[in-house]
Design an enzyme around this catalytic site. Structure first.
Site, PDB file in Angstrom:
ATOM      1  N   LYS A 135      42.319  68.740   7.269  1.00 53.07           N
ATOM      2  CA  LYS A 135      42.711  69.063   8.641  1.00 53.07           C
ATOM      3  C   LYS A 135      41.818  70.139   9.231  1.00 53.07           C
ATOM      4  CE  LYS A 135      45.116  72.071  10.416  1.00 53.07           C
ATOM      5  NZ  LYS A 135      46.062  73.148  10.775  1.00 53.07           N
ATOM      6  N   ASP A 152      48.303  67.931  12.429  1.00 51.21           N
ATOM      7  CA  ASP A 152      49.074  69.077  11.957  1.00 51.21           C
ATOM      8  C   ASP A 152      50.558  68.735  12.012  1.00 51.21           C
ATOM      9  OD1 ASP A 152      49.736  69.118  14.636  1.00 51.21           O
ATOM     10  OD2 ASP A 152      49.148  71.201  14.976  1.00 51.21           O
TER      11      ASP A 152
END
Length: 204
Positions: free
Chosen positions: A121, A139
């Site tokens: 991420k 997220d």
């Protein structure tokens, strides 16, 4: 309603509601963005933005951070939570940037994800927002909104990311990521959507 129809509604409403999304983490280059994203793990962007001015003043680049002791870094990021582990990772990350990349932030997923404290991420955020590479960072906000809006049933972040990439044009991924994060905070938080959530009004 099919997923493609839901995706079209999501894209339309988010573009209308947040036409010009800005990166919520304050930064000036790829290095400061990378540091800020690492700090944002289990911490709000607002808190990170309070901490980073002093941190970046003390350690403006990878060379300065690589030469630091983690305790000094930890004092500056104490309020971000998990400061000891984050400080150690940041120093180790900077040392690796200097040793392997001449102090510059690499512009590939493979090289970024090889850095201490950098997962997929974080790498996706840096690749997209610093280098303009197509990426769709997922997220906690995006993960729950993808489920709430019927865009994915994926049980993992990886599966949700794959589903979203199939639904939206590649050239929209970066802005859509930002719009979803900001929309989730403003209109559709974890406890349930607000009356202002035009997306939920149309897809649920």
């Amino acid at each position: 309603m099919k997923r493609a129809e839901r995706a079209a509604i999501v894209a339309e409403e988010l573009a209308r509601g947040i036409p010009n999304p800005e990166v919520p983490l304050h930064h000036r280059d790829a290095f400061t963005l990378l540091v800020a994203v690492v700090l944002s793990a289990q911490c709000t962007d607002a808190r990170v933005n309070l901490v980073t001015p002093a941190l970046f003043a003390a350690y403006p680049d990878a060379a300065a951070l690589a030469a630091a002791d983690w305790q000094s870094v930890g004092q500056l990021i104490h309020s971000c939570g998990f400061f000891e582990s984050k400080a150690k990772r940041l120093v180790a990350m900077a040392q690796q940037l200097c040793a392997r990349h001449g102090g510059a932030v690499p512009a590939t997923f493979e090289e970024l994800e090889a850095l201490p404290g950098v997962g997929h991420k974080t790498a996706s955020v840096v690749m997209n927002q610093a280098f303009g590479h197509p990426a769709f960072p997922v997220d906690t906000h995006i993960f729950r909104l993808a489920h709430r809006w019927g865009l994915s049933r994926g049980a993992t972040v990886e599966k949700v990311e794959t589903d979203l990439k199939k639904l939206f044009p590649q050239e929209t991924w970066g802005q859509l990521h930002l719009r979803m994060v900001l929309w989730g905070r403003l209109h559709c938080p974890a406890r349930g959507c607000n009356p202002t959530c035009a997306v939920c009004a149309r897809v649920r």
